[in-house]
Write a protein that holds these residues in place. Structure first.
Motif, PDB file in Angstrom:
ATOM      1  N   VAL A   1       0.853  -1.193   0.000  1.00  0.00           N
ATOM      2  CA  VAL A   1       0.000   0.000   0.000  1.00  0.00           C
ATOM      3  C   VAL A   1       0.885   1.238   0.000  1.00  0.00           C
ATOM      4  O   VAL A   1       1.803   1.356   0.818  1.00  0.00           O
ATOM      5  CB  VAL A   1      -0.939   0.016   1.223  1.00  0.00           C
ATOM      6  CG1 VAL A   1      -1.675   1.355   1.326  1.00  0.00           C
ATOM      7  CG2 VAL A   1      -1.943  -1.134   1.141  1.00  0.00           C
ATOM      8  N   ILE A   2       0.619   2.154  -0.926  1.00  0.00           N
ATOM      9  CA  ILE A   2       1.325   3.436  -0.964  1.00  0.00           C
ATOM     10  C   ILE A   2       0.359   4.524  -0.515  1.00  0.00           C
ATOM     11  O   ILE A   2      -0.684   4.735  -1.139  1.00  0.00           O
ATOM     12  CB  ILE A   2       1.857   3.743  -2.379  1.00  0.00           C
ATOM     13  CG1 ILE A   2       2.815   2.635  -2.837  1.00  0.00           C
ATOM     14  CG2 ILE A   2       2.566   5.087  -2.400  1.00  0.00           C
ATOM     15  CD1 ILE A   2       3.367   2.837  -4.232  1.00  0.00           C
ATOM     16  N   ASP A   3       0.703   5.189   0.559  1.00  0.00           N
ATOM     17  CA  ASP A   3      -0.156   6.223   1.141  1.00  0.00           C
ATOM     18  C   ASP A   3       0.281   7.596   0.636  1.00  0.00           C
ATOM     19  O   ASP A   3       1.265   8.157   1.106  1.00  0.00           O
ATOM     20  CB  ASP A   3      -0.077   6.159   2.673  1.00  0.00           C
ATOM     21  CG  ASP A   3      -1.059   7.108   3.343  1.00  0.00           C
ATOM     22  OD1 ASP A   3      -1.799   7.808   2.627  1.00  0.00           O
ATOM     23  OD2 ASP A   3      -1.078   7.140   4.591  1.00  0.00           O
ATOM     24  N   MET A   4      -0.450   8.127  -0.346  1.00  0.00           N
ATOM     25  CA  MET A   4      -0.147   9.444  -0.898  1.00  0.00           C
ATOM     26  C   MET A   4      -1.116  10.520  -0.412  1.00  0.00           C
ATOM     27  O   MET A   4      -1.000  11.676  -0.812  1.00  0.00           O
ATOM     28  CB  MET A   4      -0.200   9.403  -2.435  1.00  0.00           C
ATOM     29  CG  MET A   4       0.956   8.666  -3.060  1.00  0.00           C
ATOM     30  SD  MET A   4       0.931   8.877  -4.850  1.00  0.00           S
ATOM     31  CE  MET A   4       2.500   8.122  -5.272  1.00  0.00           C
ATOM     32  N   ASP A   5      -2.067  10.123   0.412  1.00  0.00           N
ATOM     33  CA  ASP A   5      -3.028  11.106   0.915  1.00  0.00           C
ATOM     34  C   ASP A   5      -2.322  12.107   1.816  1.00  0.00           C
ATOM     35  O   ASP A   5      -1.419  11.752   2.581  1.00  0.00           O
ATOM     36  CB  ASP A   5      -4.135  10.393   1.690  1.00  0.00           C
ATOM     37  CG  ASP A   5      -5.258  11.336   2.070  1.00  0.00           C
ATOM     38  OD1 ASP A   5      -5.990  11.783   1.170  1.00  0.00           O
ATOM     39  OD2 ASP A   5      -5.390  11.635   3.268  1.00  0.00           O
TER      40      ASP A   5
END
Length: 208
Positions: A35-39
């Motif tokens: 999972v890549i969290d860009m928020d």
């Protein structure tokens, strides 16, 4: 596979759906996930770090990232084509760095609600995304839907969104969604989310 979770409208549950998807793919389907969290709020990364203190080995990795670092991450993470890369997008469309993310994606999961403002934001997000990546698969998820939605509104919104992609079964508004962590999903929710995620991921993951 690179799967985006996004909408121009905040508060529709894209971060929650990202976590639910990560949990479902790893825990129910034994599929490798990052999972890549860009928020901008980095809510998934915070949830992940908090859960690591309390739980055992994490089922997948969560990487906090920004738009500038994405090209490097993409090249590393996509070496194994069978891995699922889930990206929680920022809530705005005003950064040119999103272009590389949009162009790299295979599909986007777009949660929405049946109200006028959310509908307009959803269409705007989809139109921009499709201009950048015409081949991307768009899946709309009616999320946190209350039982009192007018049938006429539901029918009209669905008719318009089906011009851009597919629509999953409804995910109702339930209190047990607040108990989700990056390590587990309450068992009471599997009957609700199972049909949704089967529709989203079956074609791409179960039969690679």
């Amino acid at each position: 596979m690179i799967c985006l979770f996004g909408n121009q409208k905040g508060g529709v549950g894209k971060s929650t759906l990202t976590v639910l998807s990560g949990n479902y793919l790893t825990l129910a389907k034994d599929w490798p996930v990052t999972v890549i969290d860009m928020d901008y709020q980095q809510s998934i990364s915070q949830k992940y770090e908090k859960a690591k203190v309390l739980e055992n080995a994490e089922p997948y990795e969560v990487l906090p990232a920004n738009l500038e670092t994405f090209p490097m991450l993409r090249d590393v993470l996509t070496k194994n084509k069978k891995d699922a890369i889930l990206i929680d997008l920022p809530g705005k469309l005003d950064d040119d760095g999103l272009i590389a993310v949009f162009q790299s994606a295979d599909m986007v999961v777009c949660p929405f609600a049946y109200d006028e403002f959310t509908y307009e934001s959803t269409v705007l997000f989809t139109v921009v995304l499709k201009k950048v990546n015409p081949a991307i698969e768009v899946v709309f998820v009616p999320n946190r839907i209350k039982a009192n939605v007018k049938f006429e509104t539901l029918t009209e919104v669905n008719e318009q969104l089906l011009k851009f992609g597919t629509i999953t079964p409804v995910i109702p508004d339930r209190i047990d969604f607040q108990r989700i962590t990056t390590f587990q999903t309450p068992l009471s929710l599997y009957a609700v989310i199972g049909p949704v995620f089967e529709q989203i991921f079956a074609k791409r993951l179960w039969n690679p």
